[in-house]
Motif scaffolding. Sequence first.
Motif, PDB file in Angstrom:
ATOM      1  N   LEU A  14       0.804  -1.217   0.000  1.00 20.06           N
ATOM      2  CA  LEU A  14       0.000   0.000   0.000  1.00 20.06           C
ATOM      3  C   LEU A  14       0.839   1.269   0.000  1.00 20.06           C
ATOM      4  O   LEU A  14       0.353   2.341  -0.323  1.00 20.06           O
ATOM      5  CB  LEU A  14      -0.916   0.026   1.228  1.00 20.06           C
ATOM      6  CG  LEU A  14      -2.112  -0.934   1.193  1.00 20.06           C
ATOM      7  CD1 LEU A  14      -2.833  -0.880   2.529  1.00 20.06           C
ATOM      8  CD2 LEU A  14      -3.041  -0.585   0.068  1.00 20.06           C
ATOM      9  N   LYS A  19      -4.837   5.938  -1.000  1.00 20.84           N
ATOM     10  CA  LYS A  19      -5.720   5.503   0.082  1.00 20.84           C
ATOM     11  C   LYS A  19      -6.040   6.725   0.929  1.00 20.84           C
ATOM     12  O   LYS A  19      -5.344   7.741   0.890  1.00 20.84           O
ATOM     13  CB  LYS A  19      -5.054   4.427   0.937  1.00 20.84           C
ATOM     14  CG  LYS A  19      -3.765   4.849   1.635  1.00 20.84           C
ATOM     15  CD  LYS A  19      -3.193   3.689   2.448  1.00 20.84           C
ATOM     16  CE  LYS A  19      -1.940   4.105   3.203  1.00 20.84           C
ATOM     17  NZ  LYS A  19      -0.802   4.374   2.296  1.00 20.84           N
ATOM     18  N   THR A  21      -7.072   6.922   4.757  1.00 19.81           N
ATOM     19  CA  THR A  21      -7.375   6.299   6.045  1.00 19.81           C
ATOM     20  C   THR A  21      -8.370   7.126   6.838  1.00 19.81           C
ATOM     21  O   THR A  21      -9.262   6.583   7.500  1.00 19.81           O
ATOM     22  CB  THR A  21      -6.079   6.123   6.855  1.00 19.81           C
ATOM     23  OG1 THR A  21      -5.146   5.370   6.084  1.00 19.81           O
ATOM     24  CG2 THR A  21      -6.362   5.395   8.162  1.00 19.81           C
ATOM     25  N   ALA A  51      -8.711   0.202   2.389  1.00 17.42           N
ATOM     26  CA  ALA A  51      -7.268   0.024   2.227  1.00 17.42           C
ATOM     27  C   ALA A  51      -6.677  -0.735   3.404  1.00 17.42           C
ATOM     28  O   ALA A  51      -5.793  -1.580   3.229  1.00 17.42           O
ATOM     29  CB  ALA A  51      -6.578   1.381   2.066  1.00 17.42           C
ATOM     30  N   ALA A 120     -10.143   2.243  -4.106  1.00 20.00           N
ATOM     31  CA  ALA A 120      -9.975   0.788  -4.217  1.00 20.00           C
ATOM     32  C   ALA A 120      -9.801   0.377  -5.670  1.00 20.00           C
ATOM     33  O   ALA A 120      -9.000  -0.510  -5.990  1.00 20.00           O
ATOM     34  CB  ALA A 120     -11.184   0.076  -3.600  1.00 20.00           C
ATOM     35  N   ARG A 123      -6.291   1.076  -6.683  1.00 20.04           N
ATOM     36  CA  ARG A 123      -5.354   0.073  -6.170  1.00 20.04           C
ATOM     37  C   ARG A 123      -5.463  -1.230  -6.960  1.00 20.04           C
ATOM     38  O   ARG A 123      -4.471  -1.915  -7.219  1.00 20.04           O
ATOM     39  CB  ARG A 123      -5.621  -0.187  -4.673  1.00 20.04           C
ATOM     40  CG  ARG A 123      -5.275   0.996  -3.770  1.00 20.04           C
ATOM     41  CD  ARG A 123      -5.246   0.593  -2.299  1.00 20.04           C
ATOM     42  NE  ARG A 123      -6.535   0.103  -1.833  1.00 20.04           N
ATOM     43  CZ  ARG A 123      -7.521   0.880  -1.398  1.00 20.04           C
ATOM     44  NH1 ARG A 123      -7.369   2.198  -1.384  1.00 20.04           N
ATOM     45  NH2 ARG A 123      -8.673   0.353  -0.977  1.00 20.04           N
TER      46      ARG A 123
END
Length: 488
Positions: A14, A19, A21, A51, A120, A123
């Motif tokens: 990651l 992302k 958080t 994530a 997402a 990723r």
Amino acid sequence: MQPKEVDDDFDALLSGLPKNTEAEQALLGALLFDNQAYEDVASFLNPEHFALPVHGRIYDAIRHRIDHGQEASPITLKPYFDDDEALKDVSGATYLIQLAGEAVSVISVADYGREIEDLAIKRDLFRVGRDMTQEVCKPEIEVSGRDQLEQFEAELYKLADHGQNDVVSFLQAAEVAVEDIERARQSGSHLTGITTGLTALNKATGGFHPGELVIIAGSTSMGKTSLAVDIATRAAQRYMRDLADGADPTENGGASVAFFSLEMSSNELAKRILSSGAKVNLEKLRNGQISAQETLRVARAAEENAKLPLYIDDTASMTISGLRARARRLIRKNDVGLIVVDYLQLLEGTNRRQSETRTQEVSEITRGLKLLAKDLHVPVIGLSQLSRAPSHRENKRPRLADLRESGSIEQDADMVLFVYREEYHHQANKPDSGSADYNEWLDKLDQLRGKAEVIIGKQRHGATGTEEVFFESEITSFSDLARDLMDG
């Protein structure tokens, strides 16, 4: 407030990837603060979108309790996380209380959810790219670059299509069904799907519908390719005509068509279409033995069909995965609404093994065509050969059991159409002109001339039966009988 993750490899992966958080924490806190906010994200947000895996686990626990009519709060979730290593340092319950205590307004929940989902996807794009790189760089790889390209395209398409097919209620499905029925009633054509190009067949089937796999089968020289070309051409022509008439796109009885011709070249297909459109003998057209007047008719047919939304792929050798990749491209680029494959026994399985029988491979192909129809939400027409069984019977009309390597063809197909022309078999049994049977044979030939049958051997959502049509052998084209023109 950041929990410690034990999965160091995942953290390393990651690192540097998109992302948020804080958005994940804010969303979870809002859900713990007000369980009703879950309704704003329930339809699209999944645990794997988070994530941080621990956040995904918390979200999964929240939705599990809410879906079962139970309260989701820091206290009720505590037993789920007492032994969770990721929250061990700060105590699971303490972290959950912190999330709920620092919750932002529940009004922002949907926005945070979309942000989490979008990151997402990014990723996932990274993972696909990484896998592509690793796969291509393997020195012992046996798969060709073309096959790899098609596999990667399939992965990207799957990623792009993820979450797009929403579950619908019966009320929603019924509303669509009633609209189809009313449209067919008002049109008077009994057509609820894409036109077959034949009035009698439209009445018997309602046309071809999204998600359906339709098999057109026939013995050699019966005209299965001719029927498929007619269907493709008339569907494309109907599409253009309905557009020109200003019809609502949802009520268009035609479609843009992708025609995958594994046996015949695009040039030969074009000649068939021009021969039918100009009413010019196909054999003479091929040999250049047409008059000046016929040449003008051919030129006029070419001009009339110049913008026909019919796209021909005549790649001779193709795997089922390759066909799927090409079909997806055509749908994205040209809004294709009908796919024709001539013919399915010429397709190859994606990963054929020496121990695999041809029947097993054809089963993979038919399942692949059915999934293609369902995934892309278009009807797929696959042509199929028949075994030699009909030629050994007195009654040569085909049956479902006559499908060559029929394993799953009958099972996967929503509709099976057989093309049958008794005239062809009668001509093959021509007696000597001097024999006593010759005149009787000639009289019967006159009775059979131009008559053909489209036998509905299977129809998942309708009745089976036989529809009589007209076949003009000189231009290899099927059309309505005179009575059907009057009825339609």
